[in-house]
Scaffold this active site. Structure first.
Site, mmCIF file in Angstrom:
data_model
loop_
_atom_site.group_PDB
_atom_site.id
_atom_site.type_symbol
_atom_site.label_atom_id
_atom_site.label_comp_id
_atom_site.label_asym_id
_atom_site.label_seq_id
_atom_site.Cartn_x
_atom_site.Cartn_y
_atom_site.Cartn_z
ATOM 1 N N GLU A 159 0.510 2.141 -1.928
ATOM 2 C CA GLU A 159 0.397 3.560 -2.276
ATOM 3 C C GLU A 159 1.605 4.404 -1.880
ATOM 4 O OE1 GLU A 159 -3.310 5.107 -0.788
ATOM 5 O OE2 GLU A 159 -4.493 3.851 -2.130
ATOM 6 N N GLU A 186 -7.922 -2.142 -3.917
ATOM 7 C CA GLU A 186 -8.861 -1.400 -3.078
ATOM 8 C C GLU A 186 -9.866 -0.695 -3.979
ATOM 9 O OE1 GLU A 186 -7.109 1.354 -0.290
ATOM 10 O OE2 GLU A 186 -5.579 -0.096 0.308
HETATM 11 C C1 FCB Z 1 -6.225 4.239 0.755
HETATM 12 C C2 FCB Z 1 -5.422 3.459 1.771
HETATM 13 C C3 FCB Z 1 -6.267 2.638 2.718
HETATM 14 C C4 FCB Z 1 -7.523 3.387 3.132
HETATM 15 C C5 FCB Z 1 -8.252 3.896 1.921
HETATM 16 C C6 FCB Z 1 -9.553 4.586 2.231
HETATM 17 O O1 FCB Z 1 -5.492 5.337 0.329
HETATM 18 O O2 FCB Z 1 -4.540 2.575 1.116
HETATM 19 O O3 FCB Z 1 -5.458 2.260 3.812
HETATM 20 O O4 FCB Z 1 -7.180 4.385 4.005
HETATM 21 O O5 FCB Z 1 -7.430 4.768 1.211
#
Ligand code: FCB
Length: 492
Positions: A173, A389
């Site tokens: 990110e 994620e």
């Molecule tokens: C993302 C991050 C991860 C975690 C999630 C909830 O932005 O990559 O590390 O904090 O959010």
């Protein structure tokens, strides 16, 4: 859930599809001084009064550095096919440059070997936000040299682990850590500077380009990509102002990081809104920044609803609104003349919103993941996509029976997995789904309160307890393995 429900879910995916769980080094490892690890920007940031809620820090977190064997056994028991984790740069190079710290590297060698023994794909990210403090002292991501240091670090790690790890992510990110770290001051290193932010955007682009080439120079056969935060942007209404603002929001939120790598250009709406020299590009950068990423990793947590008008400033955690609307707090002097920076408003948690909310206040909107996967495919072609994620924070703890009933989390994942299946049917080339997160963990500036894990962690005893969602996910992984086995038998 019955075994047939799990089979039903698995049946929507090709046999090679990988079911995974995701973590990051800083959020679970603890042991910040062990085996010669250097200091990172997050330790410094955490010492700032008010930086982390309740004054918490990551010095112990899930104590994974000491408990990785137990954790490997748990991951293996879940039956996942892929484990996404990150490598802490300060463990490998305590000051961000110079020779490898062997003891730090050995931790990741043990982890990778343990995963391979269990038949699980190790899927590391090289940078999940823990910059060595020594590099921050020299300018951090706003300093051009940091890109070259990142490429050196990448080469060192590839030399050590490239024989065992086939697939790598360079960054996690980029848009989030540059905005929150350099513009808004909410994440380490806590700077609030528009000029620094804009420089960091470009240095991180060049770090991708140089890191990609460094990785391929060591291991030409390695699959190298990066992981981007993405959210579909929708206009609040059909009004032209809302549509224009949405196009701008989409360019900045979704394509500022991936765009230059994939196309060799920053998104035009972004370029139109800043003086080009603010990016501090050097001659030759345009040619160098395009790199043929082997895959795109994506993290999607919500959609963004955008309007081009409105005079009140929503109290939102989303950086984009701040970038566009509040230059005074950013100390910037750039001339944001187009589009009118005061006129863009992003709504996620406020205003129009139909879905229920998680404990983060994020709207639950599974369609967002579907839309993001298809928009990547539409823009960049059938490139492999890894869902790195997907997850939600809810606040359940073990009851008297020791069980954690987290039906909302289970429903969240079921709906998001269905959204992935739909996107694949519509043509997205998705390779995996990773639950964020394996464990409850240190959620950055929010500390330990938001619990994203499918496994509950008691931070006093370090006891891990599988929540109902983890038991459910284990069934899905199991059904997927059976299916893969059945398909390969049938093919013999
Ligand atoms: C993302 C991050 C991860 C975690 C999630 C909830 O932005 O990559 O590390 O904090 O959010």
């Amino acid at each position: 859930m019955t075994a047939s429900d799990a089979r039903e879910i698995a049946a929507h995916f090709p046999p090679g599809f990988l079911w995974g769980v995701s973590t990051s080094a800083y959020q679970i490892e603890g042991a910040l001084d062990a085996d010669g690890r250097g200091r990172s920007i997050w330790e410094t940031f955490a010492e700032r009064p008010g930086a982390i809620e309740r004054g918490e820090d990551a010095s112990v977190a899930c104590d994974h550095y000491h408990r990785y064997r137990e954790d490997l056994a748990l991951i293996r028991d879940l039956g996942v096919g892929s484990y996404r984790f990150s490598i802490a740069w300060p463990r490998i190079q305590p000051t961000g440059s110079g020779p490898v710290n062997r003891a730090g590297l050995a931790f990741y060698e043990r982890l990778v070997d343990g995963l391979l023994e269990a038949g699980i794909r190790p899927f590391p990210t090289l940078y999940h936000w823990d910059l060595p403090q020594a590099l921050e002292d020299k300018g951090g991501w706003a300093a051009r040299d940091t890109a070259a240091h990142f490429a050196d670090y990448t080469a060192l790690v590839m030399q050590a682990l490239g024989d065992r790890v086939a697939q790598w992510s360079l960054f996690n990110e980029p848009s989030i850590f540059t905005t929150r770290g350099y513009l808004l001051g909410r994440y380490a290193p806590g700077r609030q500077s528009l000029p620094d932010y804009l420089k960091a955007v470009h240095v991180v682009t060049m770090a991708h380009a140089d890191g990609f080439r460094a990785a391929k120079a060591v291991r030409p056969d390695a699959k190298v990509g990066s992981v981007f935060a993405m959210a579909p942007c929708e206009p609040a209404t059909d009004a032209p102002a809302d549509r224009a603002a949405t196009a701008y929001a989409d360019a900045v939120f979704n394509h500022l990081s991936a765009g230059p790598l994939m196309t060799g250009r920053y998104p035009q709406p972004f370029l139109d809104s800043i003086p080009l020299k603010a990016l501090a590009m050097l001659p030759g950068d345009t040619e160098r920044m395009r790199v043929p990423l082997d895959f795109i990793g994506v993290n999607t947590y919500y959609r963004l609803v955008v309007s081009g008008g409105g005079d009140s400033r929503p109290d939102l955690p989303y950086f984009l609104f701040d970038i566009l609307s509040d230059q005074r707090t950013t100390g910037g002097h750039a001339d944001f003349s187009r589009p009118d920076p005061t006129a863009v408003r992003i709504e996620n948690a406020f205003g129009r919103s139909e879905g229920k909310r998680t404990a983060m206040g994020w709207e639950i909107w599974p369609r967002a993941l579907h839309d993001v996967l298809l928009s990547i495919t539409g823009l960049y072609g059938p490139i492999p996509i890894e869902v790195c994620e997907s997850g939600c924070a809810f606040d359940e703890s073990p009851g008297d029976d020791g069980v954690v009933h987290d039906d909302a989390r289970r429903a969240y994942h079921a709906a998001h997995i269905a959204a992935v299946a739909d996107a694949m049917k519509a043509g997205a080339n998705v390779m995996s789904y990773h639950v964020w997160s394996l464990y409850d963990n240190f959620e950055w500036a929010s500390g330990y309160r938001p619990r994203f894990g499918i496994v509950h962690v008691d931070y006093v005893t370090q006891r891990r307890t599988l929540k109902d969602s983890a038991r459910w996910y284990r069934e899905v992984c199991h059904a997927a393995r059976l299916r893969a086995g059945a398909v390969s038998l049938a093919e013999r």
